[in-house]
Design a protein around this motif. Structure first.
Motif, PDB file in Angstrom:
ATOM      1  N   PHE A  53       1.208  -1.077   0.037  1.00  0.00           N
ATOM      2  CA  PHE A  53       0.075   0.019   0.087  1.00  0.00           C
ATOM      3  C   PHE A  53       1.044   1.217   0.022  1.00  0.00           C
ATOM      4  CE2 PHE A  53      -2.842  -3.766   1.878  1.00  0.00           C
ATOM      5  CZ  PHE A  53      -3.612  -3.003   0.922  1.00  0.00           C
ATOM      6  N   ILE A  54       0.052   2.377  -0.668  1.00  0.00           N
ATOM      7  CA  ILE A  54       1.279   3.367  -0.260  1.00  0.00           C
ATOM      8  C   ILE A  54       0.547   4.696  -0.046  1.00  0.00           C
ATOM      9  CG2 ILE A  54       1.194   5.360  -2.318  1.00  0.00           C
ATOM     10  CD1 ILE A  54       0.901   3.017  -4.415  1.00  0.00           C
ATOM     11  N   ARG A  55       1.736   4.989   1.601  1.00  0.00           N
ATOM     12  CA  ARG A  55       1.236   6.325   2.151  1.00  0.00           C
ATOM     13  C   ARG A  55       1.159   7.821   1.228  1.00  0.00           C
ATOM     14  NH1 ARG A  55       4.234   3.106   5.547  1.00  0.00           N
ATOM     15  NH2 ARG A  55       3.129   2.466   6.667  1.00  0.00           N
ATOM     16  N   PHE A  56       1.097   8.689   1.032  1.00  0.00           N
ATOM     17  CA  PHE A  56       1.057   9.996   0.068  1.00  0.00           C
ATOM     18  C   PHE A  56       0.331  10.908   1.461  1.00  0.00           C
ATOM     19  CE2 PHE A  56      -3.440   8.333  -0.156  1.00  0.00           C
ATOM     20  CZ  PHE A  56      -4.201   9.549   0.469  1.00  0.00           C
ATOM     21  N   ALA A  57       0.911  12.102   0.817  1.00  0.00           N
ATOM     22  CA  ALA A  57       1.378  13.870   1.297  1.00  0.00           C
ATOM     23  C   ALA A  57       0.519  14.315   0.289  1.00  0.00           C
ATOM     24  CB  ALA A  57       2.990  14.540   1.549  1.00  0.00           C
ATOM     25  N   PRO A  58      -0.225  16.007   0.626  1.00  0.00           N
ATOM     26  CA  PRO A  58      -0.922  16.452   0.025  1.00  0.00           C
ATOM     27  C   PRO A  58      -0.258  17.715  -1.061  1.00  0.00           C
ATOM     28  CG  PRO A  58      -1.067  16.719   1.887  1.00  0.00           C
ATOM     29  CD  PRO A  58      -0.418  15.754   1.841  1.00  0.00           C
ATOM     30  N   LEU A  59      -0.304  17.697  -1.941  1.00  0.00           N
ATOM     31  CA  LEU A  59       0.270  18.495  -2.747  1.00  0.00           C
ATOM     32  C   LEU A  59      -0.926  19.668  -2.311  1.00  0.00           C
ATOM     33  CD1 LEU A  59       2.361  17.233  -5.339  1.00  0.00           C
ATOM     34  CD2 LEU A  59       3.118  18.325  -2.734  1.00  0.00           C
ATOM     35  N   GLY A  60      -0.980  20.889  -1.893  1.00  0.00           N
ATOM     36  CA  GLY A  60      -2.417  22.005  -2.137  1.00  0.00           C
ATOM     37  C   GLY A  60      -3.348  21.654  -0.236  1.00  0.00           C
ATOM     38  N   GLY A  61      -4.662  22.252  -0.848  1.00  0.00           N
ATOM     39  CA  GLY A  61      -5.111  22.678   0.499  1.00  0.00           C
ATOM     40  C   GLY A  61      -6.343  20.978   0.137  1.00  0.00           C
ATOM     41  N   TRP A  62      -6.394  20.093   0.752  1.00  0.00           N
ATOM     42  CA  TRP A  62      -7.463  19.058   0.798  1.00  0.00           C
ATOM     43  C   TRP A  62      -8.689  18.762   2.140  1.00  0.00           C
ATOM     44  CZ3 TRP A  62      -8.545  16.898  -3.420  1.00  0.00           C
ATOM     45  CH2 TRP A  62      -8.271  16.505  -4.589  1.00  0.00           C
ATOM     46  N   TRP A  63      -9.478  17.558   1.866  1.00  0.00           N
ATOM     47  CA  TRP A  63     -10.152  17.926   3.211  1.00  0.00           C
ATOM     48  C   TRP A  63     -10.558  16.961   3.575  1.00  0.00           C
ATOM     49  CZ3 TRP A  63     -16.135  19.089   3.390  1.00  0.00           C
ATOM     50  CH2 TRP A  63     -16.642  18.724   4.983  1.00  0.00           C
ATOM     51  N   GLY A  64      -9.855  15.998   4.398  1.00  0.00           N
ATOM     52  CA  GLY A  64      -9.992  14.302   4.443  1.00  0.00           C
ATOM     53  C   GLY A  64     -11.402  13.815   3.914  1.00  0.00           C
ATOM     54  N   HIS A  65     -13.013  14.513   4.330  1.00  0.00           N
ATOM     55  CA  HIS A  65     -14.082  14.172   3.874  1.00  0.00           C
ATOM     56  C   HIS A  65     -13.852  13.666   2.270  1.00  0.00           C
ATOM     57  CE1 HIS A  65     -17.097  14.286   7.114  1.00  0.00           C
ATOM     58  NE2 HIS A  65     -16.756  14.866   7.775  1.00  0.00           N
ATOM     59  N   THR A  66     -13.562  14.128   1.649  1.00  0.00           N
ATOM     60  CA  THR A  66     -13.344  14.288   0.332  1.00  0.00           C
ATOM     61  C   THR A  66     -12.656  13.185  -0.392  1.00  0.00           C
ATOM     62  OG1 THR A  66     -11.964  15.550  -1.226  1.00  0.00           O
ATOM     63  CG2 THR A  66     -14.255  16.840   0.097  1.00  0.00           C
ATOM     64  N   LEU A  67     -11.988  12.024   0.116  1.00  0.00           N
ATOM     65  CA  LEU A  67     -11.522  11.814  -0.069  1.00  0.00           C
ATOM     66  C   LEU A  67     -11.232  10.231  -0.357  1.00  0.00           C
ATOM     67  CD1 LEU A  67      -7.410  13.908   0.923  1.00  0.00           C
ATOM     68  CD2 LEU A  67      -9.342  13.072  -1.676  1.00  0.00           C
ATOM     69  N   LEU A  68     -11.611   9.754   0.129  1.00  0.00           N
ATOM     70  CA  LEU A  68     -11.897   8.072   1.154  1.00  0.00           C
ATOM     71  C   LEU A  68     -12.599   7.396  -0.257  1.00  0.00           C
ATOM     72  CD1 LEU A  68     -12.469   8.156   4.506  1.00  0.00           C
ATOM     73  CD2 LEU A  68     -10.850   7.528   4.110  1.00  0.00           C
ATOM     74  N   ALA A  69     -11.970   6.357  -0.520  1.00  0.00           N
ATOM     75  CA  ALA A  69     -12.857   5.520  -1.920  1.00  0.00           C
ATOM     76  C   ALA A  69     -12.730   6.193  -3.026  1.00  0.00           C
ATOM     77  CB  ALA A  69     -14.185   5.001  -1.073  1.00  0.00           C
ATOM     78  N   GLN A  70     -11.492   7.419  -3.509  1.00  0.00           N
ATOM     79  CA  GLN A  70     -11.602   7.803  -4.637  1.00  0.00           C
ATOM     80  C   GLN A  70     -10.814   7.164  -5.498  1.00  0.00           C
ATOM     81  OE1 GLN A  70     -13.614  10.087  -6.119  1.00  0.00           O
ATOM     82  NE2 GLN A  70     -14.588  11.710  -4.376  1.00  0.00           N
ATOM     83  N   ARG A  71     -11.063   7.872  -6.861  1.00  0.00           N
ATOM     84  CA  ARG A  71      -9.653   6.915  -7.621  1.00  0.00           C
ATOM     85  C   ARG A  71      -8.590   8.203  -8.084  1.00  0.00           C
ATOM     86  NH1 ARG A  71     -12.195   4.345 -12.572  1.00  0.00           N
ATOM     87  NH2 ARG A  71     -13.401   5.780 -12.698  1.00  0.00           N
TER      88      ARG A  71
END
Length: 359
Positions: free
Chosen positions: A80-98
């Motif tokens: 599995f891949i750990r990743f860091a954000p580039l720019g402003g993200w809100w965690g609510h929008t991310l889970l299960a997204q491609r």
């Protein structure tokens, strides 16, 4: 014809891979579309040059090529891949997204941001927003060796959302990732194309910066390259016409025209320049919206501080749900922005620009 040309360009731009620091695909589209002299700085910002009837004033139209994305940070032994954000993200929008991971050999690997099924969540977990550093990307690798040797994924590879360009049931409404800020990149390209047969009393530098989403870095170096007398920042500005916003405070409504921003916490726009742009919009009956923003920021932050100071204003195409996998714009707002830019450039002669800084 103009509308379809704009839609076609925006499709190419928004679907392109362009995380901060990895804007190569977007930059290539700019080169493919723009004739004449092209200049770049050493960070990768790119500008087309359109001479007018005078060498000055120097007008800088600045979009930015990058979009919010991620970067591969580390791997688990299970692949599995750990990743860091580039720019402003809100965690609510991310889970299960491609997402799309771009490898060094330019292969795109599709993955999904992992999410625990609700069956396994405690009640307390369901009520929290998961931190991004607790999320992983699953590309289907068997283990870390499979990930590195068969998938070719390495630390530092850039990642962007997976989102297909779509015209909605109303075909003027467009859905895709990265309208922040392929709106501005598209406008920068289209202005150069429109100015081919237009007389203007100035020298225009129209293009797009890199790395805006991680601290307006490209704007600083691009301003040093161009040394502008006027800066017009071209943006995909957050729309405020969705549930949760009061109608009496809406300043970025889809279908009501290009936004002319007077203020945000990072930049107080030059009042004379902003009023000049508003006056041109009114004189030419171009739909527009004036905005004073309590939050957010743009490349105007860097441009206004260049050298001894540059008068700056921001024009934005209202965009719903920016900094997510799916944003929506109205192509007519984009076209009103293009129309306004051409009319403003036609009027920016030396005496007019001198008024902006006659303190």
């Amino acid at each position: 014809m103009e509308k379809q040309r704009a839609i076609d360009l925006l499709k190419r731009l928004t679907e392109a891979h362009g995380a901060p620091g990895s804007e190569d695909a977007v930059r290539q589209i700019f080169r493919d579309e723009v004739d004449g002299e092209i200049i770049t700085d050493r960070l990768g910002s790119i500008y087309g040059v359109k001479p007018g009837s005078a060498d000055s004033p120097r007008i800088m139209l600045a979009g930015h090529m990058d979009e919010v994305g991620f970067i591969v940070q580390s791997f688990t032994s299970d692949g599995f891949i750990r990743f860091a954000p580039l720019g402003g993200w809100w965690g609510h929008t991310l889970l299960a997204q491609r997402v799309r991971i771009l490898t060094r050999n330019q292969t795109e690997i599709i993955g999904v941001i992992t999410s625990k099924p609700p069956h396994f969540l405690a009640k307390s977990e369901r009520e929290k927003v998961m931190n991004i550093d607790k999320m992983y990307i699953d590309v289907g690798a068997k283990d870390i060796d499979d990930l590195k040797h068969n998938f070719g994924i390495r630390l530092g590879d850039p990642i962007v959302p997976f989102s297909e360009f779509t015209q909605l049931h109303n075909p003027d409404l467009l859905l895709c990732k990265a309208f922040d800020n392929r709106n501005g990149t598209g406008l920068a390209i289209h202005v150069l194309q429109e100015l081919k047969h237009v007389d203007h009393p100035n020298r225009v530098y129209s293009g797009a910066n890199v790395q805006e989403e991680v601290g307006v870095r490209g704007a600083e170096t691009a301003a040093a390259l161009i040394n502008p007398d006027v800066g017009i920042v071209l943006e995909g500005t957050p729309a405020d016409d969705t549930p949760g916003f009061g109608k009496d405070e809406q300043q970025a409504v889809l279908g009501q025209g290009i936004q002319i921003r007077m203020f945000d916490p990072t930049a107080i726009m030059n009042r004379e320049l902003a009023h000049f742009v508003i006056d041109v919009a009114e004189q030419c009956n171009i739909n527009h919206q004036v905005a004073v923003r309590r939050s957010g920021g743009t490349d105007a932050r860097a441009l206004q501080r260049h050298h001894v100071g540059v008068p700056v204003v921001v024009l934005g195409v209202p965009s719903r749900y920016i900094h997510t996998h799916n944003s929506i714009i109205d192509i007519n707002d984009y076209l009103r922005g293009l129309e306004l830019l051409v009319e403003v450039i036609k009027r920016l002669d030396a005496s007019t620009v001198a008024r902006f800084t006659a303190f």
